[in-house]
Design a protein around this motif. Structure first.
Motif, mmCIF file in Angstrom:
data_model
loop_
_atom_site.group_PDB
_atom_site.id
_atom_site.type_symbol
_atom_site.label_atom_id
_atom_site.label_comp_id
_atom_site.label_asym_id
_atom_site.label_seq_id
_atom_site.Cartn_x
_atom_site.Cartn_y
_atom_site.Cartn_z
ATOM 1 N N ASP A 1 0.813 -1.219 0.000
ATOM 2 C CA ASP A 1 0.000 0.000 0.000
ATOM 3 C C ASP A 1 0.846 1.269 0.000
ATOM 4 O OD1 ASP A 1 0.948 -0.454 2.540
ATOM 5 O OD2 ASP A 1 -0.909 0.106 3.570
ATOM 6 N N GLY A 2 2.132 1.156 -0.284
ATOM 7 C CA GLY A 2 2.999 2.317 -0.398
ATOM 8 C C GLY A 2 3.045 2.831 -1.834
ATOM 9 N N LYS A 3 3.293 4.127 -2.004
ATOM 10 C CA LYS A 3 3.369 4.684 -3.359
ATOM 11 C C LYS A 3 4.079 6.034 -3.324
ATOM 12 C CE LYS A 3 -1.274 6.689 -2.987
ATOM 13 N NZ LYS A 3 -2.643 6.741 -3.582
ATOM 14 N N ILE A 4 4.544 6.451 -4.505
ATOM 15 C CA ILE A 4 5.152 7.764 -4.688
ATOM 16 C C ILE A 4 4.466 8.413 -5.890
ATOM 17 C CG2 ILE A 4 7.276 9.046 -5.120
ATOM 18 C CD1 ILE A 4 8.826 6.639 -4.015
ATOM 19 N N LEU A 5 3.889 9.584 -5.680
ATOM 20 C CA LEU A 5 3.215 10.321 -6.750
ATOM 21 C C LEU A 5 4.081 11.519 -7.123
ATOM 22 C CD1 LEU A 5 -0.395 10.334 -5.256
ATOM 23 C CD2 LEU A 5 0.589 8.698 -6.867
ATOM 24 N N ILE A 6 4.334 11.708 -8.414
ATOM 25 C CA ILE A 6 5.223 12.772 -8.881
ATOM 26 C C ILE A 6 4.437 13.706 -9.791
ATOM 27 C CG2 ILE A 6 7.369 13.286 -10.116
ATOM 28 C CD1 ILE A 6 8.266 10.420 -9.330
ATOM 29 N N TYR A 7 4.423 15.005 -9.434
ATOM 30 C CA TYR A 7 3.641 16.011 -10.151
ATOM 31 C C TYR A 7 4.564 17.021 -10.820
ATOM 32 C CZ TYR A 7 -0.168 14.305 -7.148
ATOM 33 O OH TYR A 7 -1.086 13.523 -6.503
ATOM 34 N N ASP A 8 4.122 17.528 -11.965
ATOM 35 C CA ASP A 8 4.855 18.560 -12.698
ATOM 36 C C ASP A 8 4.358 19.919 -12.220
ATOM 37 O OD1 ASP A 8 6.253 20.102 -14.457
ATOM 38 O OD2 ASP A 8 5.507 19.148 -16.263
ATOM 39 N N GLY A 9 4.925 20.426 -11.124
ATOM 40 C CA GLY A 9 4.472 21.683 -10.546
ATOM 41 C C GLY A 9 4.737 21.733 -9.059
ATOM 42 N N ILE A 10 4.076 22.675 -8.357
ATOM 43 C CA ILE A 10 4.412 22.914 -6.961
ATOM 44 C C ILE A 10 3.486 22.214 -5.978
ATOM 45 C CG2 ILE A 10 5.730 25.044 -7.214
ATOM 46 C CD1 ILE A 10 2.046 25.150 -6.350
ATOM 47 N N ASP A 11 2.414 21.557 -6.431
ATOM 48 C CA ASP A 11 1.539 20.857 -5.499
ATOM 49 C C ASP A 11 0.731 19.797 -6.234
ATOM 50 O OD1 ASP A 11 -0.485 22.203 -6.832
ATOM 51 O OD2 ASP A 11 -0.727 23.714 -5.275
ATOM 52 N N GLU A 12 -0.189 19.141 -5.502
ATOM 53 C CA GLU A 12 -0.932 18.023 -6.063
ATOM 54 C C GLU A 12 -2.010 18.462 -7.042
ATOM 55 O OE1 GLU A 12 -3.073 19.375 -2.399
ATOM 56 O OE2 GLU A 12 -0.988 18.955 -2.940
ATOM 57 N N ASP A 13 -2.233 19.756 -7.213
ATOM 58 C CA ASP A 13 -3.157 20.231 -8.244
ATOM 59 C C ASP A 13 -2.492 20.319 -9.615
ATOM 60 O OD1 ASP A 13 -5.388 20.493 -6.611
ATOM 61 O OD2 ASP A 13 -4.824 22.502 -5.950
ATOM 62 N N SER A 14 -1.174 20.127 -9.667
ATOM 63 C CA SER A 14 -0.439 20.145 -10.929
ATOM 64 C C SER A 14 -0.619 18.812 -11.656
ATOM 65 C CB SER A 14 1.043 20.415 -10.663
ATOM 66 O OG SER A 14 1.225 21.594 -9.904
ATOM 67 N N ALA A 15 -0.046 18.698 -12.837
ATOM 68 C CA ALA A 15 -0.200 17.482 -13.634
ATOM 69 C C ALA A 15 0.548 16.316 -12.990
ATOM 70 C CB ALA A 15 0.317 17.714 -15.043
ATOM 71 N N LEU A 16 -0.139 15.199 -12.781
ATOM 72 C CA LEU A 16 0.500 13.980 -12.287
ATOM 73 C C LEU A 16 1.248 13.330 -13.446
ATOM 74 C CD1 LEU A 16 0.852 11.854 -9.999
ATOM 75 C CD2 LEU A 16 -1.234 10.763 -10.862
ATOM 76 N N ILE A 17 2.582 13.186 -13.298
ATOM 77 C CA ILE A 17 3.355 12.657 -14.418
ATOM 78 C C ILE A 17 3.863 11.234 -14.189
ATOM 79 C CG2 ILE A 17 4.058 14.862 -15.385
ATOM 80 C CD1 ILE A 17 6.631 14.714 -13.850
ATOM 81 N N TYR A 18 3.876 10.769 -12.940
ATOM 82 C CA TYR A 18 4.306 9.378 -12.736
ATOM 83 C C TYR A 18 3.858 8.879 -11.371
ATOM 84 C CZ TYR A 18 6.849 5.441 -14.638
ATOM 85 O OH TYR A 18 7.148 4.230 -15.216
ATOM 86 N N THR A 19 3.510 7.599 -11.307
ATOM 87 C CA THR A 19 3.171 6.928 -10.053
ATOM 88 C C THR A 19 4.070 5.711 -9.890
ATOM 89 O OG1 THR A 19 0.851 7.617 -10.186
ATOM 90 C CG2 THR A 19 1.364 5.766 -8.734
#
Length: 288
Positions: free
Chosen positions: A95-113
């Motif tokens: 149940d662990g994960k890393i979410l990577i966004y293109d920008g300064i917060d989670e409202d930015s584009a999600l580019i990789y999980t």
């Protein structure tokens, strides 16, 4: 009666919109970024060096079960304004994960999980295009990257769960600006196929119409065809491609599509990978 008023006030405060991160003369308002890692044991939240490293708490040993940490990278050099991230090693519970966004917060584009299916002692991303043609990695279109780490539940204390990563900055992609109140925008070569390995940012900023309120923008996409999942168009609010994501399109969505901004500026990022291309997109904009 006083109790009812208090409840209403609290409801209004709780619904307050999240503060937007603003730019002044193209520079990020760093003072507006506050540390978010409130959990004991999380590392620093904010990274501004042109290169550096980050890791899960207590790496290379296990972090505390259930911990979550956020990492924000922002580079502000005029010569180096994109970010390349390489995850060197990783081991996560189910149940662990890393979410990577293109920008300064989670409202930015999600580019990789990244999740437990990618566990490896020497982790590389085989399917993510490199910005320089070298070893594949995770790369941004903007000068910011936001990383949300969800540790998950550790079920074996003898296993060293966690990750470590390094990042570096490099020269940015071309950005075109327009200040017209109306206009037409197409992918390169449209209606013929766009080129491979193409990256371009288009920013539209509406002119002042003489009132105190600047007009918003409306995009009307009349045609769209790209390689599904690999070539795409991201649309964000503001003059910075790492801003809040409005919409993202790939493949062959049904057109026409109408997209409205919430400000007087909108940015579009068009990307194609190294193989397979189609006619791309055609759209026009107007002020509303």
């Amino acid at each position: 009666m006083k109790l009812i008023v208090l409840v209403v006030v609290l409801a209004i405060v709780g619904c307050e919109a999240k503060k937007k991160i603003s730019f002044q003369n193209g520079q990020l308002d760093i003072e507006a970024l506050k540390p978010e890692n409130k959990q004991l044991g999380c590392p620093q939240n904010f990274y501004t060096a042109l290169s550096g490293s980050l890791a899960s708490p207590n790496f290379p040993y296990s972090y505390t079960s259930g911990i979550s940490c956020n990492y924000r990278i922002v580079v502000s050099s005029s010569n180096y304004n994109r970010i390349s991230l390489n995850v060197n090693s990783i081991l996560l519970p189910d149940d662990g994960k890393i979410l990577i966004y293109d920008g300064i917060d989670e409202d930015s584009a999600l580019i990789y999980t990244i999740n437990s299916s990618m566990n490896s002692g020497a982790f590389r991303l085989p399917s993510v295009k490199s910005a320089t043609g070298g070893a594949p990695n995770i790369w941004s279109a903007s000068n910011a990257m936001y990383i949300s780490f969800v540790g998950g539940t550790l079920i074996n204390n003898l296993i060293n769960y966690g990750f470590n990563a390094t990042y570096t900055s490099y020269a940015g992609i071309t950005q075109n600006y327009s200040s017209s109140s109306t206009g037409l925008l197409t992918s390169p070569n449209y209606p013929f196929n766009y080129p491979n390995n193409y990256d371009r940012v288009y920013t539209i900023i509406t002119p002042n119409n003489g009132t105190n309120q600047l007009p918003r923008l409306q995009l009307r996409i009349t045609d769209f065809l790209t390689e599904n999942n690999y070539d795409y168009l991201r649309i964000v609010d503001g003059s910075w491609i790492g801003g809040e994501l409005i919409a993202s399109y790939t493949g062959n969505p049904t057109t026409p599509i109408v997209v409205n901004s919430s400000s007087n500026a909108i940015s579009l990022y068009f990307h194609s990978d190294e193989a397979v291309n189609y006619r791309g997109f055609s759209l026009f904009w107007l002020t509303i």
